[in-house]
Design an enzyme around this catalytic site. Sequence first.
Site: not given
Length: 315
Positions: A50, A75, A80, A178, A201, A207, A269
């Site tokens: 992200k 969430s 972050q 999405g 999912e 959804d 790992k």
Amino acid sequence: MNAQTLIDCHNRIKPYIHNTQVLSSRLINKEVGAEVYFKCENFQRAGAYKMRGATNAMLQLTEKQRSKGVVTHSSGNFAQAVALGAQSLGITAHIVMPTSAPQVKKIGVLEYGGRIYECEPTLEARQNMADTIAKDTGATFLHPSNQLNVIIGQGTAAMELLEERPNLNAIFCPVGGGGLIAGSALAAHYFGNGCKVFGGEPFEADDAYRSLQSGILEGNETTNTIADGLRTTLGDVNFPIIQQHVTGIVRVAEEEIITAMRLVWERMKIIIEPSSAVTVAALLRERSVFKNQKVGIVISGGNVDLANLPFHASC
């Protein structure tokens, strides 16, 4: 929107992101019966893909917009990413987080200089608080998955994967809001040489699967999944892209997610979070379909609460 849009985005964000490694595992290849290539966004700055979309969106703000800050709701991983990206660009970051967000992700936001505002764990509560902050401060709202600049930024992970492995038959992405799967589908469309895109999912938050079946945006009756990053829903910007360019979505059970997460930890790992393990679980569930194919998996992140590991549930 065309291939050049993705190329320009990638060039824009390059100084602020990592071109993450692509790894493989002989043992997992044997387990699946295919050549599997993991695009390891768990090694990305802020621990998840992200960072790409958040950075692209903020780099295109005007100086006036930057001076007033940004606000988002998340969430954890987008929270972050926005906090770290804003810190790098000298922008104030207001972050709305549900009370149910993992503590490790809240700590990350604070360490990156973000200002946290907690709310009830519903999409309505998150959006309402973000709207209030935007109105009070003048901050620009950044949606975690349903803004085109964010979607295009997220697609650069799959673009990099296809540059390194241009002959992939398929790419798997986790599906929450999405943004990642929409961006990845655009990357595959423009750079994939016929590469198909699939989503993974949870049954407990499916959804996207139901939306593709019905042709309209569906909500979730439950979000009781260990994959905390996938407890949200598709949006009106990314859904048409998904409808046009995503081949299908595979749903998986909670025990399959835990088993897949443990498999990657033990065999490769590397640390991946439950939302990332959903894609591995989806490929394992459909291994007969992808036998002898070359399959890419976008490991979306590695931000895990180490004090609350789920592996005992699969023993």
